[in-house]
Motif scaffolding. Structure first.
Motif, PDB file in Angstrom:
ATOM      1  N   ARG A  21     -53.948 -16.289  32.043  1.00 21.77           N
ATOM      2  CA  ARG A  21     -53.091 -17.463  32.627  1.00 21.77           C
ATOM      3  C   ARG A  21     -51.610 -16.621  32.151  1.00 21.77           C
ATOM      4  N   ILE A  22     -50.716 -17.393  32.976  1.00 26.80           N
ATOM      5  CA  ILE A  22     -49.182 -16.962  32.800  1.00 26.80           C
ATOM      6  C   ILE A  22     -48.348 -18.165  32.056  1.00 26.80           C
ATOM      7  N   LEU A  23     -47.329 -17.787  31.427  1.00 20.11           N
ATOM      8  CA  LEU A  23     -46.352 -18.702  30.899  1.00 20.11           C
ATOM      9  C   LEU A  23     -45.004 -18.634  31.931  1.00 20.11           C
TER      10      LEU A  23
ATOM     11  N   TYR B 122     -43.914 -23.210  44.117  1.00 19.81           N
ATOM     12  CA  TYR B 122     -44.870 -23.848  43.093  1.00 19.81           C
ATOM     13  C   TYR B 122     -45.586 -25.082  43.219  1.00 19.81           C
ATOM     14  N   GLY B 123     -44.925 -25.985  44.231  1.00 20.90           N
ATOM     15  CA  GLY B 123     -45.371 -27.230  44.688  1.00 20.90           C
ATOM     16  C   GLY B 123     -46.894 -26.730  45.549  1.00 20.90           C
TER      17      GLY B 123
ATOM     18  N   PRO C 154     -52.615 -27.504  43.331  1.00 23.41           N
ATOM     19  CA  PRO C 154     -54.009 -27.573  42.938  1.00 23.41           C
ATOM     20  C   PRO C 154     -54.489 -26.523  42.010  1.00 23.41           C
ATOM     21  N   LEU C 155     -53.832 -25.350  42.099  1.00 21.39           N
ATOM     22  CA  LEU C 155     -54.538 -24.125  41.387  1.00 21.39           C
ATOM     23  C   LEU C 155     -53.669 -24.090  40.028  1.00 21.39           C
TER      24      LEU C 155
ATOM     25  N   VAL D 130     -48.847 -23.832  30.874  1.00 21.76           N
ATOM     26  CA  VAL D 130     -48.300 -25.037  30.799  1.00 21.76           C
ATOM     27  C   VAL D 130     -49.036 -26.041  31.776  1.00 21.76           C
ATOM     28  N   PRO D 131     -49.349 -27.006  31.425  1.00 19.82           N
ATOM     29  CA  PRO D 131     -50.201 -28.270  32.107  1.00 19.82           C
ATOM     30  C   PRO D 131     -49.287 -28.582  33.200  1.00 19.82           C
TER      31      PRO D 131
END
Length: 522
Positions: free
Chosen positions: A111-113, A137-138, A142-143, A150-151
């Protein structure tokens, strides 16, 4: 675009229906600035349609005016498609191809920060308003929990004061298999690493205990939600502690995230100083320097790693160019008329209702990709200081500061220029944040050094100082972490983190008060 918008109010006023060639377009449509569209946009946000564009407006980007007045920039559905295609897909493909082609191995799956936030409001007719990157980003919402460490509840935060740096690092540090770090601008990543350098002990303790530190500001509901999924991780905490105790000078990022493939952020032009600062933390990890974009359009994309060189995108609009040394242009050049090595002001006709729009950026043509010019950003015309016609741009100031660092032995964290027109004659004041206190006994020497270097970078400045048209240059060293504090204050006042850019010119009363107040005690 002209045919599609011939029946808009703006198109009718300029006779779009009678335009059948580029030459007719240039002769009938004047060069424009935001002020030409502001009256239309005031009506658009209230619900009127078909004023400057027939394309559906799905968003308004917010940018800051020269006196800190927010501007609403219309963003069409077509423009959002360009962002998704190039800022999303291409910006992922180039780094991954780099790994597979240069290292002959598959990309590490992790995953990415992402050091960004998606926060919107609405205009009067209900259309969303915020940074364009937030909308991109919106689309991924869902993904996002599969992509980002980051949650999503932090990435799309509730209202309130939230310490985003802490939360990004808390969740990022927990993930040893982190694959990449990404942000809209390199400033966000440098700020994040600076926070880590100062606060790593707290973060390590909290990861070991599996708790979000009680001192960290955030709404109670968000804290409760995050806490329910946390468990103590003393092994990871101890591994991190060992590396942090070794210090940060030996490229801390690959030591704590051994699988990190790349760092991605806009990092050329005015961000170059931050790109170099980031390398202290990342060592040999490759950088992808993203796109050349503005609220009005995504105009170019980098096609190679490590190069702040961008291929213009004809899909994004129609481009014209004014040679940078022309003050009163009578004509513009097209894409096929540019010379490698020359600097040009770009003029944009975009997909959201701006025609022959002077965005204020100066680009240098560096080469070609097929028949398409490749460019690098040189400076913004609004970030130019000119008291007596000397026209000092940010590239000249950046070079001068770099030369000062070499000669003085001081590392400069950041800097800004101020045109002091209250002095007689007017003079430049250069603000710098040095790595350590500068004795007042050295100020006269350093003033002379900087004035001499800037005279080399901009001979017009030097001649005007010698002739007494400009006063002798002044310098002010500000306190440690002044620029970090400024960016934090801007976020607290509502500026999107995704739009924070370096303060190169102190051009508003607010900036003036802030930086003069934080001059280091002499």
């Amino acid at each position: 675009m002209i045919r599609d918008n011939a029946d808009t109010e703006y198109g009718k006023s300029l006779g779009f229906g009678d335009i059948h060639s580029v030459e007719e377009f240039k002769s009938k449509v004047p060069l424009s600035t935001y002020d030409d569209y502001a009256p239309y946009i005031e009506r658009m946000v209230k619900g009127e349609r078909n004023l400057i564009t027939s394309y559906p407006i799905v968003r308004y980007a917010v940018t800051s005016g020269s006196v800190d007045n927010p501007k609403n920039i219309p963003v069409s559905e077509e423009t959002m498609g360009i962002y998704e295609r190039f800022a999303g897909h291409v910006s992922s493909t180039v780094p991954f191809n780099h790994v597979t082609q240069t290292q002959q191995r598959p990309v590490h799956g992790g995953r990415i920060l992402i050091a960004a936030v998606a926060h919107d409001d609405t205009v009067e007719d209900g259309t969303s308003r915020g940074a364009v990157s937030s909308a991109v980003y919106g689309k991924l919402k869902p993904l996002l929990d599969y992509i980002s460490v980051v949650p999503s509840s932090v990435f799309f935060p509730p209202p309130g004061n939230i310490n985003m740096k802490y939360l990004r690092l808390f969740f990022g540090l927990k993930e040893e298999g982190l694959a990449a770090m990404n942000a809209p601008f390199m400033t966000a990543l440098v700020d994040l690493m600076h926070y880590l350098e100062v606060n790593w002990e707290m973060l390590v303790r909290d990861i070991a205990a599996g708790v979000v530190n009680p001192s960290i500001s955030m709404p109670d509901a968000l804290r409760k939600e995050l806490q329910t999924s946390l468990e103590p991780d003393p092994a990871r905490a101890e591994s991190l502690r060992r590396e942090f105790e070794r210090g940060f000078d030996e490229a801390i990022v690959p030591r704590i995230w051994p699988h990190l493939e790349y760092v991605g952020a806009i990092g050329g032009g005015g961000f170059q100083a931050y790109t170099e600062k980031m390398r202290r933390y990342t060592g040999s990890i490759p950088f992808y320097l993203g796109t050349y974009a503005a609220s009005e359009s995504l105009m170019a994309v980098a096609t190679e790693m490590e190069r702040a060189e961008y291929m213009l995108l004809p899909e994004s609009g129609f481009y014209e160019f004014i040679p940078a040394d022309e003050d009163s242009p009578t004509e513009t050049l097209n894409l096929d008329e540019l010379e490698v090595g020359r600097d040009y002001e770009i003029v944009l006709t975009n997909l959201s209702g701006f025609y022959r729009y002077r965005i204020g950026d100066v680009l240098r043509v560096t080469g070609y990709a097929g028949q398409t010019p490749k460019v690098c950003f040189v400076y913004r015309k609004k970030q130019m200081v000119s008291i007596a016609g000397e026209k000092t741009n940010e590239a000249s100031i950046a070079w001068t500061v770099g030369e000062f660092e070499k000669a003085s032995g001081h590392a400069i964290a950041d800097y800004s220029i101020y045109a002091d027109i209250d002095a007689t004659p007017g003079r430049y004041v250069l603000f710098m944040e040095a790595d350590r206190h500068v004795d007042i006994e050295r100020h006269a020497e350093y003033r002379s050094l900087i004035e001499g270097k800037l005279s080399v970078a901009n001979p017009s400045f030097g001649s005007k100082v010698r002739d007494g048209v400009l006063g002798a240059m002044d310098i002010r060293f500000v306190q440690q972490e002044t620029y970090y504090l400024y960016r934090d204050l801007m976020v607290l006042r509502g500026t999107s983190e995704n739009q924070l850019k370096p303060v190169r010119v102190i051009d508003t009363p607010g900036k003036e008060r802030f930086f003069f107040a934080l001059v280091d005690a002499e």
